[in-house]
Design a protein around this motif. Structure first.
Motif, short mmCIF file in Angstrom:
data_model
loop_
_atom_site.label_atom_id
_atom_site.label_comp_id
_atom_site.label_asym_id
_atom_site.label_seq_id
_atom_site.Cartn_x
_atom_site.Cartn_y
_atom_site.Cartn_z
N GLU A 143 44.66 -3.02 -25.55
CA GLU A 143 45.06 -2.02 -24.56
C GLU A 143 43.84 -1.32 -24.00
O GLU A 143 43.75 -1.04 -22.80
CB GLU A 143 45.99 -1.01 -25.24
CG GLU A 143 46.71 -0.12 -24.27
CD GLU A 143 47.61 0.85 -24.98
OE1 GLU A 143 47.36 1.14 -26.16
OE2 GLU A 143 48.56 1.32 -24.36
N GLU A 144 42.88 -1.07 -24.89
CA GLU A 144 41.64 -0.46 -24.47
C GLU A 144 40.86 -1.39 -23.55
O GLU A 144 40.21 -0.97 -22.61
CB GLU A 144 40.84 -0.21 -25.74
CG GLU A 144 39.85 0.88 -25.69
CD GLU A 144 39.18 0.94 -27.03
OE1 GLU A 144 37.96 0.92 -27.04
OE2 GLU A 144 39.88 0.96 -28.07
N CYS A 146 42.10 -4.10 -21.65
CA CYS A 146 42.66 -4.51 -20.36
C CYS A 146 43.86 -3.68 -19.94
O CYS A 146 44.41 -3.91 -18.88
CB CYS A 146 43.04 -5.98 -20.40
SG CYS A 146 44.28 -6.37 -21.60
N GLY A 147 44.29 -2.73 -20.75
CA GLY A 147 45.35 -1.84 -20.32
C GLY A 147 46.75 -2.26 -20.69
O GLY A 147 47.68 -1.54 -20.43
N PRO B 87 44.33 4.71 -23.38
CA PRO B 87 42.97 4.35 -22.96
C PRO B 87 42.79 4.49 -21.45
O PRO B 87 43.76 4.61 -20.69
CB PRO B 87 42.83 2.91 -23.41
CG PRO B 87 44.20 2.40 -23.53
CD PRO B 87 45.05 3.56 -23.90
N ARG B 89 41.91 2.34 -19.22
CA ARG B 89 42.40 1.27 -18.37
C ARG B 89 43.90 1.08 -18.48
O ARG B 89 44.42 0.05 -18.09
CB ARG B 89 41.71 -0.04 -18.75
CG ARG B 89 40.25 -0.03 -18.45
CD ARG B 89 39.55 -1.18 -19.11
NE ARG B 89 38.12 -1.11 -18.86
CZ ARG B 89 37.24 -1.91 -19.44
NH1 ARG B 89 37.63 -2.82 -20.29
NH2 ARG B 89 35.96 -1.78 -19.18
N TYR B 90 44.59 2.03 -19.04
CA TYR B 90 46.02 1.87 -19.30
C TYR B 90 46.78 1.51 -18.03
O TYR B 90 46.56 2.10 -16.97
CB TYR B 90 46.58 3.15 -19.90
CG TYR B 90 48.02 3.02 -20.28
CD1 TYR B 90 48.36 2.31 -21.41
CD2 TYR B 90 49.02 3.56 -19.50
CE1 TYR B 90 49.68 2.14 -21.75
CE2 TYR B 90 50.34 3.39 -19.84
CZ TYR B 90 50.66 2.69 -20.97
OH TYR B 90 51.96 2.52 -21.31
N ARG B 91 47.68 0.53 -18.16
CA ARG B 91 48.45 0.10 -16.99
C ARG B 91 49.85 0.69 -17.06
O ARG B 91 50.77 0.09 -17.61
CB ARG B 91 48.52 -1.41 -16.93
CG ARG B 91 47.16 -2.06 -17.02
CD ARG B 91 47.06 -3.35 -16.25
NE ARG B 91 47.91 -4.40 -16.72
CZ ARG B 91 47.48 -5.57 -17.19
NH1 ARG B 91 46.20 -5.80 -17.30
NH2 ARG B 91 48.31 -6.50 -17.56
#
Lengths: 371, 213
Positions: A143-144, A146-147, B87, B89-91
């Protein structure tokens, strides 16, 4: 005078806790004994191959996440390598190492799920909570990175979407330090458990010849004693530069190719993945992470086949291009699909409860079977 | 002698079963009582105290509270291995920044499943085109991030919101530009177009000398 008995047709699934998704087995049983076992697949068919023909190459990447959602990175990697070979795209070295790193990390968590659900199908629920605990940690790392936690869509043609965030490798090494003793704990916890062993040893034996005939791939093939791993025998990406062993099933505990050896191979593979990860972290070069081209991607006419080693075995993409921005045909070969074909052969003659062990040990994931 | 072996194997078997099972039981016991808990009763309980939190952030009340509110003030005390912070880059759900959008359609073209719909018109005093329609269908979105990746002005971005459950899927189709603004822009563009046409005609009229009959 013996009593006349009839066989009974029994439906197992499509909604059954031990079928790992929507799978159906049609069983003809005589009491507990299975006379005939036929898998009925297609409940999760989403037409991914047809979708691939209708969207540009880059747009199909998120769909490969859904191919095998427990190992999305490996599916991403397989597809990316296919298109890169077809369109002749260079990949920077840092991106190659990041790719191997994430693919091996994903292999670990995929095998964790496999081991955990295997134990759960055999009636031991606690190991599943233990394996999921470790998996959450890796999910946080992803998650860190690529989200996303499950459908990553991280690998791109010519590299990866994001560079490693600051301190990622430190956190990864902290995880590995934590994970290695845990792996040893699993062995004490479940692998060496007498009941677990008695339940699986000698059940649903697949001989090496049978495994080859039915095109078993990956851990299932190696558990039957065939020494074949694409990472070593047909190295792609940077696997050629990394040192690792390929665990092959031996008849040390139980028989060669039984349910227990298929379980044990996965534990051994996780150890090797940890080894690969440590080497990747050590060798991680500096430099660009994405060789991004501004032009719209077009592939020259031709046919390409690329196969990679995913956690569920060989994952092949067969691409026929007639030029342009979309593929003419994209055929996907998956490990779970070929594993399903042997169920009919090995499943007949087993007890109903042992069929659950067979399916769990083959580690099939329903969306990968149907695509 | 053979009998003795059988007896030995029998008892060895029992010993092995009892030993390995108690080993497993010990690990379960140890994990349950002496190791740190890693699970969290989301979203109703506080991480540390394990008690229900403020009712306003659960089911009734605010449907989309900020993530920080869900975790509560005591998140600093959580020492488990898992992330309590989202984080960078959280989507999460897609967000849209109207002033910076230039209606270049890149996001719409790069979406594999036509989640985004954009229309734009050219008006005075704005770079690129001004959007008159910007619609995101959250019920279709698969959070792949291809639109965010190609957006040249960062007008489409990921928010950190992840709670989008509703009782009606139609509420998931979101218009980011109000009908009034859209109409106003369309009228402005229409006027500008007419104005430009007039100007053009005037210029043409001037350039070409009139021919008398």
């Amino acid at each position: 005078m013996p009593l006349a008995t009839e066989t009974m047709v029994l439906n197992m699934g499509p909604h059954h806790p031990s079928t790992h998704g929507v799978l159906r087995f049609i069983l003809r049983t005589d009491g507990e004994l299975i006379h005939m076992c036929r898998p009925d697949i297609g409940y999760l068919h989403r037409g991914l191959e047809k979708i691939a023909e209708q969207v540009p190459y880059a747009h199909f990447m998120p769909y490969t996440d859904r191919l095998d959602y427990l190992a999305a990175m490996n599916c991403n990697l397989g597809y990316a390598i296919t298109i890169e070979r077809a369109a002749e795209i260079e990949v920077p070295p840092r991106a190659e190492y990041i790719r191997v790193l994430v693919a091996e990390l994903n292999r670990i968590i995929s095998h964790l799920i496999s081991v955990g659900t295997f134990a759960m199908d055999m009636g031991a629920v606690t190991p599943f909570t233990h394996t999921l605990r470790e998996r959450e940690w890796v999910n946080d790392l992803f998650e860190e990175l690529c989200g996303a936690r499950l459908t990553y869509n991280y690998i791109r043609f010519g590299g990866v979407a994001f560079d490693l965030p600051e301190g990622f490798l430190d956190r990864l090494s902290r995880f590995l330090d934590y994970f290695e003793p845990r792996l040893e704990q699993y062995n004490r916890f479940i692998s060496k458990n007498k009941i677990f062993k008695e339940r699986l040893v000698g059940v649903a034996v697949i001989s090496p010849e049978e495994a080859l005939d039915y095109r078993l791939v990956g851990p299932n093939l190696r558990a039957s004693g065939i020494d074949w791993d694409l990472r070593r025998d047909e190295p792609y990406s940077v696997y050629g530069d990394l040192a690792f062993d390929v665990p092959v099933g031996v008849s040390e505990i139980g028989e060669l190719g039984d349910c227990y050896s298929r379980y044990w191979i996965r534990i051994l593979e996780m150890e090797q993945s940890v080894r690969i990860l440590r080497q990747c972290m050590e060798k991680m070069p500096e430099g660009p992470y994405w060789n991004r081209s501004k032009k719209k991607l077009k592939v020259e006419p031709g046919e390409f086949y690329v196969r990679t080693e995913a956690p569920r075995g060989e994952l092949g993409f067969y691409l026929i291009s007639k030029g342009g921005i979309k593929p003419h045909r994209l055929k996907i070969m998956t490990g779970s699909f070929s594993a399903m074909s042997i169920v009919e052969k090995v499943g007949s003659g087993l007890m109903v409860a042992d069929l659950v062990a067979l399916i769990a040990s083959l580690d099939v994931v329903a969306p990968e079977v149907d695509r | 002698m053979k009998l003795f072996d059988h007896i030995k194997a029998y008892f060895l078997n029992i010993y092995e079963a009892v030993a390995t099972i108690s080993m497993g039981m010990w690990i379960t016991f140890k994990t349950a009582f002496f190791e740190r808990k890693v699970t969290l009763q989301y979203p109703s309980h506080d991480i540390i105290e394990g008690k229900p939190k403020d009712a306003s952030i659960t089911t009734q009340g605010n449907l989309n509270p900020p993530f920080e509110a869900l975790l509560g003030a005591s998140q600093q005390n959580y020492k488990g291995p898992l992330n309590t912070q989202l984080p960078e880059r959280y989507r999460g759900l897609l967000g849209y920044d109207e002033p910076s959008c230039i209606s270049c359609l890149l996001c719409a073209l790069n979406c594999p499943i036509d989640v985004i719909r954009v229309k734009g018109v050219k008006i005075e005093g704005r770079k690129g085109k001004a959007p008159t329609t910007f619609r995101i269908d959250y019920s279709k979105c698969m959070f792949c991030g291809l639109c965010v990746e190609v957006c040249p002005t960062d007008a489409v971005f990921f928010t950190r919101q992840f709670e989008g459950a509703t009782f009606d899927y139609r509420t998931l189709i979101r218009e980011f530009i109000s009908p009034e603004l859209s109409l106003e822009r369309m009228q402005l563009a229409e006027e500008a177009k007419k104005h430009a046409e007039k100007e053009k005609k005037k210029r043409e009229d001037k350039e070409t000398p009139e021919v008398g009959d």
